[in-house]
Motif scaffolding. Structure first.
Motif, PDB file in Angstrom:
ATOM      1  N   SER A 145      26.944  26.021 -42.024  1.00 16.79           N
ATOM      2  CA  SER A 145      27.464  26.923 -43.052  1.00 16.79           C
ATOM      3  C   SER A 145      27.617  26.221 -44.399  1.00 16.79           C
ATOM      4  N   ALA A 146      27.981  27.004 -45.417  1.00 17.09           N
ATOM      5  CA  ALA A 146      28.133  26.470 -46.773  1.00 17.09           C
ATOM      6  C   ALA A 146      29.258  25.449 -46.868  1.00 17.09           C
ATOM      7  N   ASP A 147      30.234  25.534 -45.966  1.00 18.47           N
ATOM      8  CA  ASP A 147      31.325  24.550 -45.979  1.00 18.47           C
ATOM      9  C   ASP A 147      31.058  23.382 -45.032  1.00 18.47           C
ATOM     10  N   GLY A 148      29.812  23.288 -44.546  1.00 19.39           N
ATOM     11  CA  GLY A 148      29.441  22.170 -43.679  1.00 19.39           C
ATOM     12  C   GLY A 148      29.862  22.332 -42.236  1.00 19.39           C
ATOM     13  N   GLY A 149      30.173  23.561 -41.825  1.00 15.33           N
ATOM     14  CA  GLY A 149      30.612  23.799 -40.461  1.00 15.33           C
ATOM     15  C   GLY A 149      29.502  24.316 -39.558  1.00 15.33           C
ATOM     16  N   PHE A 256      20.433  23.804 -42.895  1.00 17.73           N
ATOM     17  CA  PHE A 256      21.608  23.605 -43.737  1.00 17.73           C
ATOM     18  C   PHE A 256      21.664  24.675 -44.825  1.00 17.73           C
ATOM     19  N   ASP A 257      22.872  25.116 -45.122  1.00 12.05           N
ATOM     20  CA  ASP A 257      23.062  26.031 -46.247  1.00 12.05           C
ATOM     21  C   ASP A 257      22.730  25.282 -47.543  1.00 12.05           C
ATOM     22  N   PRO A 258      22.103  25.949 -48.513  1.00 13.30           N
ATOM     23  CA  PRO A 258      21.791  25.256 -49.780  1.00 13.30           C
ATOM     24  C   PRO A 258      23.009  24.646 -50.455  1.00 13.30           C
ATOM     25  N   VAL A 261      23.966  20.414 -48.298  1.00 10.25           N
ATOM     26  CA  VAL A 261      22.814  19.638 -47.855  1.00 10.25           C
ATOM     27  C   VAL A 261      23.250  18.180 -47.692  1.00 10.25           C
ATOM     28  N   PRO A 262      23.023  17.580 -46.538  1.00 17.13           N
ATOM     29  CA  PRO A 262      23.483  16.194 -46.325  1.00 17.13           C
ATOM     30  C   PRO A 262      22.741  15.200 -47.217  1.00 17.13           C
ATOM     31  N   VAL A 263      23.441  14.120 -47.540  1.00 12.48           N
ATOM     32  CA  VAL A 263      22.817  13.059 -48.332  1.00 12.48           C
ATOM     33  C   VAL A 263      22.114  12.052 -47.429  1.00 12.48           C
ATOM     34  N   ARG A 264      22.520  12.007 -46.169  1.00 16.04           N
ATOM     35  CA  ARG A 264      21.877  11.121 -45.197  1.00 16.04           C
ATOM     36  C   ARG A 264      21.710  11.876 -43.886  1.00 16.04           C
ATOM     37  N   TRP A 304      24.216  13.529 -39.386  1.00 17.54           N
ATOM     38  CA  TRP A 304      24.094  13.627 -40.837  1.00 17.54           C
ATOM     39  C   TRP A 304      25.450  13.431 -41.496  1.00 17.54           C
ATOM     40  N   SER A 305      25.410  13.195 -42.803  1.00 17.56           N
ATOM     41  CA  SER A 305      26.622  12.986 -43.573  1.00 17.56           C
ATOM     42  C   SER A 305      26.468  13.697 -44.926  1.00 17.56           C
TER      43      SER A 305
END
Length: 308
Positions: A145-149, A256-258, A261-264, A304-305
């Motif tokens: 989700s957009a909140d990373g969930g 991933f939601d736009p 998006v993970p950096v790693r 991911w992170s």
């Protein structure tokens, strides 16, 4: 998955001798597996406790290059003559042909963080047909989700019956945050919901997906189901599929939601009794994917992170 009496590993007779010699060396050295793991780590070798346990029990043996390197160091840690353990391995087992059955398959809870809790939950459902279903293909899609969930998961299985009678597929889901509501499971194609076991205190959901009808030997079935979380969604930093039995083809996608998006991101896999293999990957068009062929037993997934 009816539990059958365990048979010795099919490895040309070298497995029992190697396991027995390793157990004797460990007893003579007077070190626990954790201490052995720490000694190996100090020598620059990473071997899990599960791997060491499997080696000494005869459930698996070192075969890959990384494992053979670890075995060389293990002989030094155990203070046994160089080659005294590796010399008992014999020729490597054939890996060129995909095997749908494992002569000495891991227990159903072998790869889970709380095996006892999984065993307890699984006892409430019918798993007798698990070893009679060949995993032809499995495809997982994870939606962040957009909140990373963790918003939802979509899974598709192509299965083949190796005997008359298989009539269900058992889903096991574990969530890390035990203070949240467990996801709901929705059968989508060629299945309906059977018995469901919810254990929020251990983050476990176990459910039967009943087929349209029992399968005859040689018949195949394609099933699809979805797991959906309730907002606010549990935080997500990884996803992995655990394979007790081999799969001919496994595909995993993480979307991933736009806005998140993970950096790693890294893809990882670990075959039963072997070292983990990790590869850094790039998130393209807000998703990553991986494909494994003739994989298992073991685990396969992504980490991911969202921060550097």
């Amino acid at each position: 998955m009816t539990e059958q009496p365990r048979q010795p590993p099919v490895d040309g007779g070298s497995g029992p001798e190697f396991a027995a010699a390793l157990r004797a060396a460990i007893r003579a050295r007077g070190l626990g597996l954790e201490r052995i793991r720490d000694h190996l780590r100090a020598r620059g070798v990473s071997v899990s406790l599960a791997t060491l346990s499997y080696w000494q029990s005869g459930r698996s043996r070192p075969e890959r290059r990384e494992s053979l390197v670890a075995l060389d160091q293990l002989e030094l840690v155990l203070e046994v003559p160089v080659g005294s353990l590796s010399g008992l391995l014999g020729p490597p087992r054939r890996r060129g042909r995909w095997l749908s059955r494992v002569p000495n398959a891991p227990e159903i809870a072998a790869f889970w963080p709380q095996p006892e809790a999984v065993d307890d939950a699984v006892r409430a459902v019918d798993t007798r047909w698990d070893e009679r279903l060949t995993r032809i293909s499995q495809h997982d899609q994870v939606f962040i989700s957009a909140d990373g969930g963790e918003r939802s998961y979509l899974s598709r299985q192509v299965l083949r019956a190796e005997a008359d009678g298989p009539d269900r597929w058992v889903v096991i889901m574990h969530v890390d945050e035990h203070d949240r509501e467990l996801p709901s499971i929705r059968p989508l194609r060629h299945c309906r919901l059977g018995r469901t076991v919810c254990r929020p205190e251990t983050g476990l959901l176990v459910a039967e997906l009943l087929f349209d009808r029992p399968l005859l030997r040689g018949e195949t079935i394609i099933t699809e189901h979805e797991l959906v979380n309730v907002a606010p969604y549990p935080s997500a930093s990884n996803y992995e599929r655990k394979f007790r039995l081999p799969v001919r083809e496994y595909a995993l996608e993480v979307h991933f939601d736009p806005a998140a998006v993970p950096v790693r991101c890294e893809r990882f896999s670990r075959l039963d009794g072997e070292a983990e293999i990790v590869q850094q990957v790039t998130v393209d068009a807000f998703s990553v994917h991986g494909v494994a062929l003739n994989f298992g037993p073991g685990r396969y997934g992504f980490r991911w992170s969202f921060s550097a």
